[in-house]
Design a protein around this motif. Structure first.
Motif, PDB file in Angstrom:
ATOM      1  N   LEU A 162       0.872  -1.059   0.041  1.00 37.77           N
ATOM      2  CA  LEU A 162       0.017   0.240   0.042  1.00 37.77           C
ATOM      3  C   LEU A 162       0.925   1.175  -0.133  1.00 37.77           C
ATOM      4  O   LEU A 162       0.372   2.353  -0.529  1.00 37.77           O
ATOM      5  CB  LEU A 162      -1.112   0.227   1.194  1.00 37.77           C
ATOM      6  N   VAL A 195       1.357   2.421  -3.426  1.00 39.84           N
ATOM      7  CA  VAL A 195       0.107   3.092  -4.143  1.00 39.84           C
ATOM      8  C   VAL A 195       0.166   4.442  -4.464  1.00 39.84           C
ATOM      9  O   VAL A 195       0.509   5.448  -3.526  1.00 39.84           O
ATOM     10  CB  VAL A 195      -1.122   2.685  -3.764  1.00 39.84           C
ATOM     11  N   LEU A 198      -9.785  12.431  -9.001  1.00 33.78           N
ATOM     12  CA  LEU A 198     -10.914  11.407  -8.237  1.00 33.78           C
ATOM     13  C   LEU A 198     -12.451  11.968  -8.925  1.00 33.78           C
ATOM     14  O   LEU A 198     -13.064  10.999  -9.322  1.00 33.78           O
ATOM     15  CB  LEU A 198     -10.803  11.481  -6.888  1.00 33.78           C
ATOM     16  N   TRP A 243      -1.814   7.474  -4.801  1.00 36.14           N
ATOM     17  CA  TRP A 243      -3.481   7.685  -4.892  1.00 36.14           C
ATOM     18  C   TRP A 243      -3.761   9.109  -5.525  1.00 36.14           C
ATOM     19  O   TRP A 243      -2.707  10.062  -5.601  1.00 36.14           O
ATOM     20  CB  TRP A 243      -3.693   7.994  -3.225  1.00 36.14           C
ATOM     21  N   ASN A 278      -5.405  12.625  -6.737  1.00 32.05           N
ATOM     22  CA  ASN A 278      -5.853  13.877  -5.747  1.00 32.05           C
ATOM     23  C   ASN A 278      -7.289  13.880  -5.979  1.00 32.05           C
ATOM     24  O   ASN A 278      -7.970  13.311  -7.019  1.00 32.05           O
ATOM     25  CB  ASN A 278      -4.698  14.854  -6.224  1.00 32.05           C
TER      26      ASN A 278
END
Length: 79
Positions: free
Chosen positions: A31, A34, A42, A36, A38
């Motif tokens: 994890l 990863v 999204l 992610w 922003n």
């Protein structure tokens, strides 16, 4: 020559606990890798998914309507 099995130390619960702990450590490590999204990414991705769902839904609705008309027409031929 018979091969001997490697026996792990501890009982079933201690071995299971070690495996579960190892799984969580590996999961945490993965994890961290990863990337992610922003907030802007999204929202854009969510809108793309909603648009795709809407388009596919319309195509299914049209296919269903055409198939329904075809079935009704075929039933009408038999009466």
């Amino acid at each position: 020559m018979a091969e001997t099995k490697k026996q792990e130390s501890g009982n079933f619960f201690s071995r299971a606990g070690k495996r579960i702990g190892k799984w969580f450590r590996e999961m945490r490590s993965e994890l961290k890798k990863v990337v992610w999204p922003n907030r802007k990414q999204l929202i854009q991705n969510t809108l793309v998914v909603l648009l795709c769902v809407l388009v596919v839904g319309v195509f299914i609705w049209i296919f269903d309507a055409v198939a329904n008309l075809l079935v009704q027409w075929l039933i009408g031929l038999t009466h």
